[in-house]
Design an enzyme around this catalytic site. Structure first.
Site, PDB file in Angstrom:
ATOM      1  N   GLY A 171      -7.899 -34.488  37.915  1.00 46.08           N
ATOM      2  CA  GLY A 171      -7.453 -35.554  37.025  1.00 46.08           C
ATOM      3  C   GLY A 171      -6.017 -35.364  36.575  1.00 46.08           C
ATOM      4  O   GLY A 171      -5.148 -34.958  37.349  1.00 46.08           O
ATOM      5  N   GLY A 172      -5.774 -35.632  35.295  1.00 45.47           N
ATOM      6  CA  GLY A 172      -4.418 -35.505  34.757  1.00 45.47           C
ATOM      7  C   GLY A 172      -3.858 -34.106  34.848  1.00 45.47           C
ATOM      8  O   GLY A 172      -2.635 -33.918  34.824  1.00 45.47           O
ATOM      9  N   GLY A 406      22.203 -40.141  64.110  1.00 43.33           N
ATOM     10  CA  GLY A 406      22.018 -40.098  62.672  1.00 43.33           C
ATOM     11  C   GLY A 406      21.418 -38.788  62.200  1.00 43.33           C
ATOM     12  O   GLY A 406      21.676 -38.350  61.072  1.00 43.33           O
ATOM     13  N   ALA A 407      20.618 -38.147  63.041  1.00 50.74           N
ATOM     14  CA  ALA A 407      20.027 -36.871  62.665  1.00 50.74           C
ATOM     15  C   ALA A 407      21.101 -35.786  62.563  1.00 50.74           C
ATOM     16  O   ALA A 407      21.007 -34.883  61.720  1.00 50.74           O
ATOM     17  CB  ALA A 407      18.956 -36.473  63.683  1.00 50.74           C
TER      18      ALA A 407
END
Length: 516
Positions: A171-172, A406-407
């Protein structure tokens, strides 16, 4: 009441608090393969250095059956001590006391050590073993979680924060670890999930075991939530101590220097033979890194996740460096969603804590595929660009083989602010691979040739000779030095020394907007 009686009362109270949930609960903890909270703190810290604070804090809840219910230490032990002689703050949730559940005062104790860690400039290590929010305390428990999250965020980039999952975390409770810098998990005993198997089955009908859903290897291999997986709790403490040896205590300090005894001028002839003659054959970048860094010691972070990208710490001439490297052994070292996230997070941590970056590049491009595009490779890949561009620590880059398109730019090229770029003679810095480039540039020549296959082979060879080298980039000043591979260690050590006084200012702003 006499002084002696008051002292006896104190000693009895200490004994009661230190007993936690009692012998039965402690025995149950041991039978499940887990140490108690106090035992964990003792194993992690240097011997006899722990000082406990807020030992006598108790809850003030009167809801349901909590009236008069005792919770020694309020289910969490907090304090400070040393690791490798350096100050750290710690908290350890005590599962033997109300399942380590978090209530108002439990949270207050954790918040206090986080505040102290920031004020004193020391790392904070949290050991999580809890059943979650104390339901009887309702919104006060939720308030406690929120206050912890708030402090985790304020401390981020100021002091290192380490979360150790040593039992259930649901949970939290999982969000505080997720906000910290490093998450350690122990195989077979650690669990993390937002909703457990029973809730999932009730809502979706899906059946999944706790271990499959949120076990140590799930979060180390698949989700990327955790950074380290330990065989047992003792192994976990050893790994934490090893990590801390590379980290500064806070963002105003340098990482600890250690004289490793490894000559900065040492060369390794075997590096000259590490790149295969076939450009498509893999090799192990870990071996390259080990031959360059001090004594071959490379501490990998997230070693089980996104294996096409290597991240971690090492030393170079005694100074700590953060390492980012493509791994040709996996997916040919391509950049993908997970690799981009993994590297970007490591870069930002190193930059926040004054750790110079060394990047080893062998990248053929971004991983193609519909799943990558649908998953947001554009957005995730942009994180890597952002992280490198944002970083102002010394940035050194070594291009070993492929650096395409781009790499190439994304892997700490000169264009993203690299301070010193080295390339091996085997480096291929180009827009794309020779085969693809030849097909595009020389398409008409190949189609019109008498022997298209032979013509294509000739054009590929011509492109490789003219462009798939480090020399065009070097002619433009994008590469500072083309070196023999064996020279990598002394060249990097020299550059690191040169860059030790680097100062770089940026435009004033509240903060940037990283593409999360």
């Amino acid at each position: 009441m006499s002084t002696k009686s008051k002292i006896d009362e104190l000693l009895q109270l200490n004994k009661k608090v230190e007993a936690g949930g009692g012998k039965t609960a402690i025995d149950k903890q041991h039978k499940s393969g887990k140490l108690t909270a106090r035992e964990r703190i003792e194993r992690l810290l240097d011997p006899e250095t722990f000082t406990e604070i807020d030992k006598y804090v108790t809850h003030r809840c009167v809801n349901f059956d909590m009236v008069g219910k005792e919770a020694p230490g309020e289910g969490v032990i907090t304090g400070y001590g040393t690791v490798n002689g350096r100050l750290v703050y710690v908290f350890a949730q005590d599962f033997t006391v109300l399942g380590g559940s978090l209530g108002e005062m439990h949270a207050m104790k954790i918040c206090k050590v986080l505040d102290l860690a920031v004020k004193m400039g020391a790392p904070c290590i949290g050991m999580n073993d809890s059943g979650g929010a104390r339901i009887q305390e309702a919104v006060d428990a939720l308030s406690g979680y929120g206050q912890i999250f708030y402090r985790n965020t304020l401390a981020s980039g100021v002091v290192p924060q380490i979360s150790v999952i040593m039992g259930p975390c649901a949970g939290g409770a999982v969000y505080s670890p997720a906000l910290t810098d490093y998450v350690f998990m122990v195989k077979n005993t650690s669990l993390m999930f937002i909703t457990g198997p029973q809730v999932i089955k009730a809502v979706t009908g899906e059946e999944v075991s706790s271990e499959t859903l949120g076990g140590a290897m799930t979060h180390n291999q698949t989700s990327g939530v955790a950074h380290f997986a330990a065989e047992d709790e003792e192994d976990c403490f050893n790994q934490i101590r090893a990590l801390l040896s590379y980290l500064p205590s806070n963002n105003l300090e340098e990482a600890p220097y250690i004289d490793t005894g490894d000559d900065a001028e040492r060369m390794d002839e075997t590096l000259n033979d590490v790149i295969p003659d076939n450009a498509n054959s893999p090799y192990d970048m870990v071996d390259v890194i080990a031959k360059v860094v001090d004594n071959g010691e490379f501490l990998q972070t997230m070693p089980h996740y996104a294996k096409n990208m290597l991240t971690g710490y090492a030393r170079l001439d005694g100074r700590v460096i953060g390492i980012i490297a493509n791994q040709p052994k996996f997916l040919a070292g391509c950049l993908d969603i997970n690799a981009s996230d993994k590297a970007a997070r490591h870069i930002r941590f190193c930059d926040a804590f004054n750790i110079p970056l060394v990047t080893f590049v062998d990248v053929p491009g971004y991983l193609p595929g519909a799943n990558q595009e649908f998953g947001g490779i554009i957005r995730h890949g942009a994180k890597l660009l952002y992280a490198y561009s944002e970083a102002t620590v010394p940035k050194m880059t070594v291009v070993t083989r492929k650096a395409y398109g781009g790499a190439y730019i994304a892997m700490c090229s000169r264009h993203l602010g690299a301070d010193h770029v080295l390339a091996w003679p085997t480096a291929e810095i180009a827009v794309m691979g020779a085969e693809g480039a030849a097909n595009i540039i020389f398409r008409k020549d190949i189609e019109s040739a008498e022997n298209p296959t032979e013509e294509r082979a000739n054009k590929i060879a011509d492109y490789k000779e003219r462009f798939a080298t480090p020399y065009v980039a070097a002619e433009r000043g994008y590469v500072d030095q083309v070196i023999e591979p064996k020279e990598t260690r002394p060249r990097l050590a020299n550059a690191l020394e040169m860059l030790s006084t680097k100062r770089e200012s940026r435009p004033a702003k509240k903060h940037g907007n990283i593409p999360v």
